[in-house]
Design a protein around this motif. Structure first.
Motif, PDB file in Angstrom:
ATOM      1  N   ILE A   1      -6.303  40.105  10.609  1.00  0.00           N
ATOM      2  CA  ILE A   1      -4.302  39.549  10.457  1.00  0.00           C
ATOM      3  C   ILE A   1      -4.426  39.312  11.593  1.00  0.00           C
ATOM      4  O   ILE A   1      -3.389  38.067  11.277  1.00  0.00           O
ATOM      5  CB  ILE A   1      -4.200  41.892  10.923  1.00  0.00           C
ATOM      6  CG1 ILE A   1      -3.736  42.411   9.821  1.00  0.00           C
ATOM      7  CG2 ILE A   1      -2.217  41.475  11.510  1.00  0.00           C
ATOM      8  CD1 ILE A   1      -3.974  43.820  10.207  1.00  0.00           C
TER       9      ILE A   1
ATOM     10  N   LEU B   1      -7.964  44.406  11.939  1.00  0.00           N
ATOM     11  CA  LEU B   1      -7.282  43.931  12.692  1.00  0.00           C
ATOM     12  C   LEU B   1      -7.298  42.367  12.871  1.00  0.00           C
ATOM     13  O   LEU B   1      -6.689  41.369  13.183  1.00  0.00           O
ATOM     14  CB  LEU B   1      -7.487  44.882  13.952  1.00  0.00           C
ATOM     15  CG  LEU B   1      -6.163  44.228  15.196  1.00  0.00           C
ATOM     16  CD1 LEU B   1      -4.819  45.093  15.126  1.00  0.00           C
ATOM     17  CD2 LEU B   1      -6.712  45.328  16.699  1.00  0.00           C
TER      18      LEU B   1
ATOM     19  N   ASP C   1       2.606  49.309   0.914  1.00  0.00           N
ATOM     20  CA  ASP C   1       1.683  48.397   1.707  1.00  0.00           C
ATOM     21  C   ASP C   1       2.074  48.572   3.260  1.00  0.00           C
ATOM     22  O   ASP C   1       2.123  48.344   3.944  1.00  0.00           O
ATOM     23  CB  ASP C   1       2.998  46.993   1.804  1.00  0.00           C
ATOM     24  CG  ASP C   1       2.942  46.069   0.748  1.00  0.00           C
ATOM     25  OD1 ASP C   1       2.415  46.144  -0.212  1.00  0.00           O
ATOM     26  OD2 ASP C   1       4.368  44.774   0.637  1.00  0.00           O
TER      27      ASP C   1
ATOM     28  N   ILE D   1       2.312  45.300  16.153  1.00  0.00           N
ATOM     29  CA  ILE D   1       0.830  46.037  15.737  1.00  0.00           C
ATOM     30  C   ILE D   1       0.224  46.518  16.765  1.00  0.00           C
ATOM     31  O   ILE D   1      -0.053  46.359  17.586  1.00  0.00           O
ATOM     32  CB  ILE D   1       0.375  44.806  14.505  1.00  0.00           C
ATOM     33  CG1 ILE D   1       0.946  44.709  13.157  1.00  0.00           C
ATOM     34  CG2 ILE D   1      -0.986  45.723  14.404  1.00  0.00           C
ATOM     35  CD1 ILE D   1       0.033  43.341  13.079  1.00  0.00           C
TER      36      ILE D   1
ATOM     37  N   LYS E   1      -1.326  39.003   5.575  1.00  0.00           N
ATOM     38  CA  LYS E   1      -0.678  39.849   5.745  1.00  0.00           C
ATOM     39  C   LYS E   1      -1.565  41.458   5.715  1.00  0.00           C
ATOM     40  O   LYS E   1      -1.839  42.357   4.833  1.00  0.00           O
ATOM     41  CB  LYS E   1       0.143  39.603   4.518  1.00  0.00           C
ATOM     42  CG  LYS E   1       0.834  38.246   4.135  1.00  0.00           C
ATOM     43  CD  LYS E   1       1.676  37.870   4.828  1.00  0.00           C
ATOM     44  CE  LYS E   1       1.715  36.598   4.895  1.00  0.00           C
ATOM     45  NZ  LYS E   1       3.112  36.448   6.308  1.00  0.00           N
ATOM     46  N   PHE E   2      -0.168  42.146   6.979  1.00  0.00           N
ATOM     47  CA  PHE E   2      -1.072  43.700   6.665  1.00  0.00           C
ATOM     48  C   PHE E   2      -0.254  44.125   5.125  1.00  0.00           C
ATOM     49  O   PHE E   2      -1.034  44.844   5.190  1.00  0.00           O
ATOM     50  CB  PHE E   2       0.356  44.017   7.340  1.00  0.00           C
ATOM     51  CG  PHE E   2       0.000  45.179   8.410  1.00  0.00           C
ATOM     52  CD1 PHE E   2      -0.497  45.386   9.416  1.00  0.00           C
ATOM     53  CD2 PHE E   2       0.375  46.267   7.742  1.00  0.00           C
ATOM     54  CE1 PHE E   2      -0.987  46.429   9.705  1.00  0.00           C
ATOM     55  CE2 PHE E   2       0.181  47.746   7.739  1.00  0.00           C
ATOM     56  CZ  PHE E   2      -0.475  48.740   9.179  1.00  0.00           C
TER      57      PHE E   2
ATOM     58  N   ALA F   1      -3.332  46.624   3.759  1.00  0.00           N
ATOM     59  CA  ALA F   1      -3.352  47.924   3.281  1.00  0.00           C
ATOM     60  C   ALA F   1      -3.151  48.357   2.061  1.00  0.00           C
ATOM     61  O   ALA F   1      -3.961  49.440   1.831  1.00  0.00           O
ATOM     62  CB  ALA F   1      -1.640  48.053   3.588  1.00  0.00           C
TER      63      ALA F   1
ATOM     64  N   LYS G   1       2.062  49.470  12.316  1.00  0.00           N
ATOM     65  CA  LYS G   1       3.032  47.867  12.445  1.00  0.00           C
ATOM     66  C   LYS G   1       4.365  48.969  12.700  1.00  0.00           C
ATOM     67  O   LYS G   1       4.924  49.579  11.922  1.00  0.00           O
ATOM     68  CB  LYS G   1       2.456  47.094  11.216  1.00  0.00           C
ATOM     69  CG  LYS G   1       3.720  46.212  11.181  1.00  0.00           C
ATOM     70  CD  LYS G   1       3.724  44.965  10.225  1.00  0.00           C
ATOM     71  CE  LYS G   1       4.418  44.102  10.749  1.00  0.00           C
ATOM     72  NZ  LYS G   1       4.438  42.638   9.939  1.00  0.00           N
TER      73      LYS G   1
ATOM     74  N   HIS H   1       0.792  51.434   8.306  1.00  0.00           N
ATOM     75  CA  HIS H   1      -0.366  51.345   8.570  1.00  0.00           C
ATOM     76  C   HIS H   1      -0.966  51.426   7.343  1.00  0.00           C
ATOM     77  O   HIS H   1      -0.953  51.142   6.558  1.00  0.00           O
ATOM     78  CB  HIS H   1      -0.053  53.054   9.298  1.00  0.00           C
ATOM     79  CG  HIS H   1      -0.580  54.557   8.155  1.00  0.00           C
ATOM     80  ND1 HIS H   1      -1.901  55.186   8.291  1.00  0.00           N
ATOM     81  CD2 HIS H   1       0.256  54.027   7.235  1.00  0.00           C
ATOM     82  CE1 HIS H   1      -1.434  55.999   7.930  1.00  0.00           C
ATOM     83  NE2 HIS H   1      -0.945  55.875   6.670  1.00  0.00           N
TER      84      HIS H   1
END
Length: 92
Positions: A25, A22, A48, A75, A30-31, A35, A89, A9
């Motif tokens: 993303i 969002l 991450d 996600i 990249k998530f 993060a 995610k 998250h």
């Protein structure tokens, strides 16, 4: 129904921040990178956003409901909890 799931998250304080992340993303960022850079949950941000495996009853209700309803690899939209706004995610 899975007994335990694994999620990452990103936690921020404002809904507008969550929406902006969002969008990034969705544009291919990249998530995990986001993060590390933007999440205010310093513990998971170093990984991450990875929260590891958890079962029902371990997270606040809003987060748990959203996480368990996600399909693996998907996600969430921003999820409001007492801690702020989460983008979740689901990893497994």
């Amino acid at each position: 129904m899975a007994n335990k799931i694994k999620c990452s998250h990103i936690l921020v304080q404002k809904q507008s921040e969550a929406i902006a992340i969002l969008d990034k993303i969705r544009q291919g960022e990249k998530f995990g990178k986001l993060a590390r850079e933007l999440s205010v949950d310093s513990g998971s941000a170093k990984r991450d956003g990875n929260l590891g495996y958890f079962g029902r009853g371990k997270m606040v209700k809003e987060f748990e409901t959203a996480a368990f309803n996600l399909e693996v690899g998907k996600i969430s939209e921003p999820v409001k909890t007492q801690y702020g706004y989460h983008i979740i995610k689901r990893l497994s």
